[in-house]
Design a protein around this motif. Structure first.
Motif, PDB file in Angstrom:
ATOM      1  N   ARG A  24      69.052 -11.606  25.666  1.00 47.02           N
ATOM      2  CA  ARG A  24      68.816 -12.945  25.109  1.00 47.02           C
ATOM      3  C   ARG A  24      67.510 -13.549  25.620  1.00 47.02           C
ATOM      4  N   LEU A  25      66.939 -12.954  26.664  1.00 45.10           N
ATOM      5  CA  LEU A  25      65.722 -13.510  27.257  1.00 45.10           C
ATOM      6  C   LEU A  25      64.525 -13.290  26.337  1.00 45.10           C
ATOM      7  N   THR A  26      63.784 -14.358  26.052  1.00 44.82           N
ATOM      8  CA  THR A  26      62.573 -14.244  25.246  1.00 44.82           C
ATOM      9  C   THR A  26      61.367 -13.998  26.148  1.00 44.82           C
ATOM     10  N   ALA A  27      60.288 -13.500  25.551  1.00 47.50           N
ATOM     11  CA  ALA A  27      59.071 -13.234  26.324  1.00 47.50           C
ATOM     12  C   ALA A  27      58.501 -14.518  26.897  1.00 47.50           C
ATOM     13  N   ASP A  28      58.522 -15.601  26.138  1.00 46.31           N
ATOM     14  CA  ASP A  28      57.972 -16.872  26.635  1.00 46.31           C
ATOM     15  C   ASP A  28      58.773 -17.373  27.834  1.00 46.31           C
ATOM     16  N   ALA A  29      60.093 -17.267  27.737  1.00 48.02           N
ATOM     17  CA  ALA A  29      60.934 -17.710  28.855  1.00 48.02           C
ATOM     18  C   ALA A  29      60.720 -16.812  30.071  1.00 48.02           C
ATOM     19  N   ALA A  30      60.598 -15.507  29.840  1.00 51.23           N
ATOM     20  CA  ALA A  30      60.358 -14.576  30.948  1.00 51.23           C
ATOM     21  C   ALA A  30      59.050 -14.903  31.661  1.00 51.23           C
ATOM     22  N   LEU A  31      58.000 -15.181  30.899  1.00 47.45           N
ATOM     23  CA  LEU A  31      56.717 -15.518  31.512  1.00 47.45           C
ATOM     24  C   LEU A  31      56.822 -16.785  32.351  1.00 47.45           C
ATOM     25  N   ARG A  32      57.505 -17.783  31.841  1.00 46.95           N
ATOM     26  CA  ARG A  32      57.666 -19.019  32.620  1.00 46.95           C
ATOM     27  C   ARG A  32      58.365 -18.740  33.947  1.00 46.95           C
ATOM     28  N   VAL A  34      58.769 -15.758  35.659  1.00 42.62           N
ATOM     29  CA  VAL A  34      58.057 -14.918  36.637  1.00 42.62           C
ATOM     30  C   VAL A  34      56.871 -15.663  37.225  1.00 42.62           C
ATOM     31  N   ARG A  35      56.262 -16.574  36.456  1.00 40.15           N
ATOM     32  CA  ARG A  35      55.161 -17.372  37.003  1.00 40.15           C
ATOM     33  C   ARG A  35      55.641 -18.338  38.077  1.00 40.15           C
ATOM     34  N   ARG A  36      56.928 -18.634  38.057  1.00 40.21           N
ATOM     35  CA  ARG A  36      57.507 -19.444  39.135  1.00 40.21           C
ATOM     36  C   ARG A  36      57.874 -18.595  40.349  1.00 40.21           C
ATOM     37  N   GLY A  37      57.699 -17.283  40.232  1.00 40.73           N
ATOM     38  CA  GLY A  37      57.957 -16.404  41.366  1.00 40.73           C
ATOM     39  C   GLY A  37      59.257 -15.642  41.301  1.00 40.73           C
ATOM     40  N   GLU A  38      59.997 -15.741  40.210  1.00 36.21           N
ATOM     41  CA  GLU A  38      61.271 -15.030  40.108  1.00 36.21           C
ATOM     42  C   GLU A  38      61.060 -13.545  39.838  1.00 36.21           C
ATOM     43  N   HIS A  39      61.978 -12.730  40.342  1.00 35.77           N
ATOM     44  CA  HIS A  39      62.117 -11.333  39.929  1.00 35.77           C
ATOM     45  C   HIS A  39      63.338 -11.267  39.020  1.00 35.77           C
ATOM     46  N   LEU A  40      63.137 -10.785  37.803  1.00 38.24           N
ATOM     47  CA  LEU A  40      64.197 -10.777  36.797  1.00 38.24           C
ATOM     48  C   LEU A  40      64.806  -9.387  36.697  1.00 38.24           C
ATOM     49  N   LEU A  41      66.080  -9.277  37.020  1.00 36.05           N
ATOM     50  CA  LEU A  41      66.808  -8.008  36.972  1.00 36.05           C
ATOM     51  C   LEU A  41      67.385  -7.827  35.578  1.00 36.05           C
ATOM     52  N   TYR A  42      66.791  -6.890  34.821  1.00 38.75           N
ATOM     53  CA  TYR A  42      67.224  -6.712  33.432  1.00 38.75           C
ATOM     54  C   TYR A  42      68.525  -5.927  33.396  1.00 38.75           C
ATOM     55  N   THR A  43      69.487  -6.450  32.617  1.00 32.37           N
ATOM     56  CA  THR A  43      70.815  -5.824  32.572  1.00 32.37           C
ATOM     57  C   THR A  43      71.257  -5.481  31.153  1.00 32.37           C
ATOM     58  N   GLY A  44      70.343  -5.593  30.197  1.00 33.24           N
ATOM     59  CA  GLY A  44      70.737  -5.377  28.810  1.00 33.24           C
ATOM     60  C   GLY A  44      70.443  -3.982  28.304  1.00 33.24           C
ATOM     61  N   ASP A  45      69.694  -3.901  27.214  1.00 35.98           N
ATOM     62  CA  ASP A  45      69.403  -2.652  26.516  1.00 35.98           C
ATOM     63  C   ASP A  45      68.022  -2.138  26.929  1.00 35.98           C
ATOM     64  N   PHE A  46      67.919  -0.840  27.165  1.00 32.99           N
ATOM     65  CA  PHE A  46      66.660  -0.244  27.641  1.00 32.99           C
ATOM     66  C   PHE A  46      65.511  -0.475  26.660  1.00 32.99           C
ATOM     67  N   HIS A  47      65.749  -0.245  25.385  1.00 32.84           N
ATOM     68  CA  HIS A  47      64.676  -0.395  24.408  1.00 32.84           C
ATOM     69  C   HIS A  47      64.265  -1.860  24.251  1.00 32.84           C
ATOM     70  N   ASN A  48      65.202  -2.762  24.380  1.00 30.77           N
ATOM     71  CA  ASN A  48      64.857  -4.184  24.355  1.00 30.77           C
ATOM     72  C   ASN A  48      64.036  -4.570  25.587  1.00 30.77           C
ATOM     73  N   ALA A  49      64.351  -3.950  26.709  1.00 26.78           N
ATOM     74  CA  ALA A  49      63.581  -4.221  27.930  1.00 26.78           C
ATOM     75  C   ALA A  49      62.128  -3.788  27.755  1.00 26.78           C
ATOM     76  N   LYS A  50      61.911  -2.619  27.160  1.00 22.33           N
ATOM     77  CA  LYS A  50      60.537  -2.152  26.915  1.00 22.33           C
ATOM     78  C   LYS A  50      59.808  -3.095  25.952  1.00 22.33           C
ATOM     79  N   GLN A  51      60.518  -3.559  24.927  1.00 23.30           N
ATOM     80  CA  GLN A  51      59.908  -4.483  23.977  1.00 23.30           C
ATOM     81  C   GLN A  51      59.553  -5.806  24.655  1.00 23.30           C
ATOM     82  N   LEU A  52      60.384  -6.239  25.580  1.00 23.91           N
ATOM     83  CA  LEU A  52      60.087  -7.467  26.322  1.00 23.91           C
ATOM     84  C   LEU A  52      58.796  -7.311  27.123  1.00 23.91           C
ATOM     85  N   LEU A  53      58.643  -6.186  27.810  1.00 20.78           N
ATOM     86  CA  LEU A  53      57.409  -5.952  28.565  1.00 20.78           C
ATOM     87  C   LEU A  53      56.184  -6.011  27.654  1.00 20.78           C
TER      88      LEU A  53
END
Length: 361
Positions: A24-32, A34-53
């Motif tokens: 459910r995580l969007t790229a814009d939300a992820a950028l916000r 990680v810029r605050r210093g969070e490490h995000l542990l991805y727990t969903g789908d592998f191909h979606n994780a690659k697309q997010l990157l």
């Protein structure tokens, strides 16, 4: 996740806290985040994780037009560092068997064992970007790489410089007086330069590299190619003990600080490696021996060295160029007009210098 083993190519400290995220995580939300210093542990789908990157990477700022090659180089390095710092905060977890705990995930266990050895913790955390690099390297290692002048394939390991650029390899093939010679190979990487000389009749080759992964890689390649009885690889900086008839090196060609472990194959802060090679060359050459230095002029084209710099360093160390042979760059970036450094890379020349002590001429 309370405790885990952490792996980083840049010696970054382990995250103090991991924030689980999913598809459910969007790229814009992820950028916000990680810029605050969070490490995000991805727990969903592998191909979606690659697309997010990929989506996050496309949202990062690109370098603006530069007024000089050096300015373009600095901007490009800053952009790559920002990309690394941002995307490396998307991390994934592997279990006790190095199984990637994502839906539709590929089998990554063998790639992880090749790099890290057997697991020593119930859970291993690594950036997804690093893991994808390891998977790509494992595929190169499996299928091998054909190199001009070698009858067999080279099998590179993760983190060891991949000799897909054949300019310098083909230059070394122009050296004809090889048979029966004792060789030192300084900064061996995969061992490719040693193997080219051994295949053409060198008596033996002793190779050094500061990276333990390169030493293991070179030894395994020597075994595959049938050179193990004439080849020795040693972990260490610069020269092995003794003297040789031919001393070859393709040193890192950009005199800038490396950002991570892999960078050491390309970046040589303050020319430390290159100057160390030139400084120790004479004392490690047998009478009548030669140094074989393979060096790109990209640093000159970028404004990181003067055109006269190498000649000055050779003169200070009592070395002269007995002969040299050059070739223009033919790698893909030299032809890519969209590359920020195209103006310099399109004019890049790689030269093989035959070096001897001035007193021997």
């Amino acid at each position: 996740m309370n405790s885990f083993s952490w792996h980083s190519e840049s010696d970054e400290p382990a995250p103090s806290r991991l924030s689980p995220v999913d598809d459910r995580l969007t790229a814009d939300a992820a950028l916000r985040r990680v810029r605050r210093g969070e490490h995000l542990l991805y727990t969903g789908d592998f191909h979606n994780a690659k697309q997010l990157l990929g989506a996050m990477g496309r949202r990062l700022p690109t370098p603006t037009a530069a007024r000089s090659p050096l300015e373009a180089f600095r901007a490009e390095r800053r952009a790559r560092q920002l990309e690394h710092e941002t995307l490396s905060r998307i991390v994934v977890s592997l279990d006790r068997s190095y199984r990637l705990e994502l839906k539709r995930a590929p089998d990554v266990a063998e790639a992880c064992r090749q790099v890290w050895g057997e697991p020593d913790a119930d859970s291993t955390v690594v950036s997804l970007k690093t893991l994808l690099g390891m998977l790509g390297a494992a595929e190169w290692r499996r299928k091998g790489l054909q190199v001009p002048g070698l009858s067999g394939k080279l099998h590179p390991h993760y983190g060891v410089y991949l000799p897909t650029r054949t300019d310098y390899v083909e230059l070394l093939l122009s050296v004809t007086d090889v048979r029966g010679k004792k060789v030192f190979d300084i900064g061996t990487g995969t061992g490719v330069l040693s193997f080219l000389l051994l295949e053409r009749g060198a008596a033996s080759a002793t190779a050094t590299d500061r990276d333990s992964r390169a030493v293991v890689c070179a030894r395994e390649n020597a075994e595959r190619l049938g050179f193990s009885k004439r080849f020795t690889a040693i972990e260490g900086d610069l020269f092995p003990p003794g003297k040789a008839d031919l001393i070859v090196s393709n040193p890192p060609w950009i005199p800038e600080p490396p950002k991570n472990r892999v960078d050491h194959a390309v970046f040589d802060e303050d020319n430390r490696f290159l100057l160390g090679f030139l400084e120790g060359l004479t004392e490690h050459l047998n009478p009548g021996g030669e140094g074989l230095l393979l060096l790109s002029d990209l640093a000159v084209l970028l404004g990181l060295r003067s055109a006269e710099w190498l000649d000055e360093q050779l003169a200070r160390r009592g070395l002269v160029v007995k002969w040299k042979q050059s070739t223009p760059a033919r790698h893909s970036k030299a032809k890519d007009r969209s590359d920020p450094l195209h103006a310099a890379r399109s004019r890049e020349i790689t030269t093989l210098y035959g070096l001897v002590p001035s007193r021997s001429t």
